[in-house]
Design an enzyme around this catalytic site. Structure first.
Site, PDB file in Angstrom:
ATOM      1  CG  ASP A   1      -1.879   1.162   1.268  1.00  0.00           C
ATOM      2  OD1 ASP A   1      -1.712   2.105   0.460  1.00  0.00           O
ATOM      3  OD2 ASP A   1      -2.801   1.139   2.104  1.00  0.00           O
TER       4      ASP A   1
ATOM      5  CD  GLU B   1      -0.945   1.244   9.604  1.00  0.00           C
ATOM      6  OE1 GLU B   1      -1.953   1.443  10.320  1.00  0.00           O
ATOM      7  OE2 GLU B   1      -0.825   0.282   8.839  1.00  0.00           O
TER       8      GLU B   1
ATOM      9  CD  GLU C   1      -7.247  -4.541  12.816  1.00  0.00           C
ATOM     10  OE1 GLU C   1      -7.255  -5.604  12.181  1.00  0.00           O
ATOM     11  OE2 GLU C   1      -6.344  -3.690  12.704  1.00  0.00           O
TER      12      GLU C   1
ATOM     13  CG  HIS D   1      -4.256  -1.657   3.770  1.00  0.00           C
ATOM     14  ND1 HIS D   1      -3.434  -0.572   4.014  1.00  0.00           N
ATOM     15  CD2 HIS D   1      -4.570  -2.157   4.997  1.00  0.00           C
ATOM     16  CE1 HIS D   1      -3.254  -0.442   5.305  1.00  0.00           C
ATOM     17  NE2 HIS D   1      -3.933  -1.389   5.934  1.00  0.00           N
TER      18      HIS D   1
END
Length: 559
Positions: free
Chosen positions: A236, A329, A338, A501
């Site tokens: 990505d 990230e 998440e 992504h």
């Protein structure tokens, strides 16, 4: 991060021995203890409990003036129609809405009413014992009520006379059903693993929700142990180039500094920082990928600068008390899926110097209305005619799950609207569950509004001072970065930028009940509220709900 694929094992095919075991289990189940109590039937309209459905329906008619059988006869409802009617009534009562006899087929003809409102609702099982419908042409004079009061009274009397037989039949069916359920569960446990272990895990799950949330995190880390997911993220280029460009264009911010990389993965960001002149880089990851990161660091001659540490940032002991820079990230689908950002905020409060730098520094979340009849036909209505077969059962939950996809910018139906800004220097964990208003204007007529598209923008500011960062709710990635292209970096995951992504999240709207509510003209405003929260049963998931233009609140889950 959010690049992982579904890693659940596919169920094995049943063989002939499995079938024989199921049949034997069924026979054994029929011999279960006769003393087991029959299910209690809860009234449709109040809290009264009855031994079976017949006296319950008589009670509803006598005490509440509600003739279930009359409505059934008038609408000529088959079994599935009766199930919808039961759940329609249950839902109305649950929401505190009135229930009257002027119910029409259009009121109940929705797939949602095939799902029980009340778990293990004995009324639905009792529907098998209702008498056969009279043909529509023999109903007699009252087209709205399904026969006169005398006919319905005689019908109730006849049903009451059958009460003893029905109770006996119900008990037998209940015993078979419960036995079958136990047999199937045992068979599945035996196929998937140790029965005792499965039972122990089930007991723990019901008593210890905190253990379940810990298991969610364990699965999350395990899903990042393989190479595939990291290959997807590294390829990505929008994502990876943004981190590289910010670090290399601002080497003076990293030179001689101590950097903490949270969720380091393959170690790519740590190696960027080391190449930019960092004196020490601490690369932390709870996944087994940390061993690969150590190898990558060694093969690139950076072992003297980068120290890899295995574990959660909340639990590991760092060899320093403070760091100058935190790089991570942490972003997931729709930004907060998440739930990795709380770990970054913990590290900020625990380790970052007062003048320290966060990379990235800000994020905002956007939405825009969408309408695409062809997409709906291909992905929703498709299930109504699959090679000539009606597979509407596959539509279950289709309006309750958020989809992750790439949506063409040309197919947006309205102007993008930002609804949440996160300044990572000031944000708290409590800020990650929120309700925010939104307002957008349609750029073309829609009939109907099919859903909302959600995405986020990420900002890398070279300074934490307000005058230098100046990211606000409506800041858009490209214009903001263009104000200082040598130092600032930003990117969008939205439909107007290159695909990432993360793609976008689609919140598919339930079809409105009336055509009048469906059609909206160009220039019409769509305004409401949107809520992000963490589901209690999935600590790494994301729950979204929204209401707009006076419509009832709708919910979606991202798992």
């Amino acid at each position: 991060m959010s690049a992982k694929a579904d890693r659940r094992p596919a169920p094995s095919e049943s063989d002939s021995s499995d079938s024989r075991e199921d049949e034997e289990g069924w026979s054994d189940a029929e011999e279960e203890d006769d003393e087991e109590e029959t299910p209690e039937v809860i009234s449709l309209l109040d809290d009264r409990v009855f031994p079976d459905v017949v006296p319950m329906l008589a009670h509803c008619k006598e005490k509440h003036g509600f003739d279930f059988l009359g409505i059934r006869q008038r609408l000529q409802l088959d079994f599935h129609g009766c199930v919808k009617l039961v759940n329609f009534i249950r839902q109305r009562v649950h929401e505190g809405l009135p229930v009257t006899e002027d119910i029409s087929w259009s009121d109940i003809d929705q797939e949602q009413y095939l799902r029980p409102v009340l778990d293990d609702d004995a009324v639905i099982l009792g529907l098998f014992d209702l008498p056969e419908l009279k043909p529509a042409e023999t109903q007699g004079g009252n087209s709205n009520g399904g026969g006169g009061d005398g006919d319905n009274a005689a019908l109730v009397d006849d049903l009451l006379r059958r009460n003893g037989d029905l109770q006996e039949e119900l008990a037998r069916v209940k015993a078979q059903f419960d036995g079958y359920r136990v047999t199937v569960q045992q068979t599945l446990d035996e196929r998937w693993g140790d029965v005792d272990q499965a039972e122990a895990e089930s007991a723990k799950a019901s008593k210890q929700k905190d253990v379940a949330k810990k298991d969610d995190s364990q699965y999350y880390w395990e899903s990042y142990a393989g190479a595939d997911i990291h290959e997807t993220m590294l390829k990505d280029t929008v994502r990876t180039d943004a981190y590289r460009d910010f670090i290399y264009n601002n080497k003076h911010l990293f030179a001689g500094k101590t950097v903490l990389d949270i969720g380091c993965g393959t170690g790519i960001l740590s190696m960027f920082c080391a190449r930019a002149g960092a004196a020490k880089v601490l690369a932390v990851d709870a996944s087994a990928i940390i061993t690969k990161a150590q190898e990558n660091v060694f093969h690139n001659g950076l072992s003297s600068t980068i120290t890899c540490i295995h574990g959660r940032i909340e639990e590991v002991a760092l060899p320093v008390d403070e760091v100058d820079v935190i790089v991570s990230e942490w972003m997931g689908y729709c930004l907060l899926f998440e739930a990795m950002l709380p770990s970054v905020l913990y590290a900020r409060d625990r380790y970052l110097k007062p003048e320290g730098l966060l990379v990235p520094s800000h994020a905002n979340i956007w939405l825009a209305p969408v309408a695409d009849p062809q997409w709906v036909a291909d992905n929703v209505a498709f299930w109504r005619d699959v090679y000539g077969f009606d597979m509407r059962a596959m539509q279950a939950g289709i309006h309750e799950e958020a989809r992750v996809l790439t949506w063409p910018a040309a197919d947006l139906a309205g102007a993008p609207a930002a609804f949440k800004l996160l300044d990572l220097y000031r944000a708290q964990v409590a800020d990650l569950s929120f309700t925010a208003p939104f307002r957008t204007t349609l750029t073309r007529p829609v009939d109907p509004l099919d859903g909302f598209l959600v995405w986020f923008d990420i900002f890398f500011s070279p300074s934490r001072a307000d005058s230098a960062s100046s990211v606000d709710l409506a800041s858009s990635a490209a214009p903001w970065a263009a104000l200082d292209p040598q130092a600032r970096v930003a990117f969008t995951t939205g439909p107007h930028g290159p695909e990432t992504h993360w793609r976008q999240g689609l919140l598919l709207c339930k079809p409105p009940r009336s055509d009048a509510a469906a059609s909206l003209d160009a220039g019409s405003e769509v305004q409401g509220e949107i809520t992000f929260s963490i589901p209690e049963d999935h600590a790494r998931g994301l729950a979204i709900k929204a209401s707009w233009n006076g419509r009832k609140e709708q919910r979606w889950a991202l798992r």
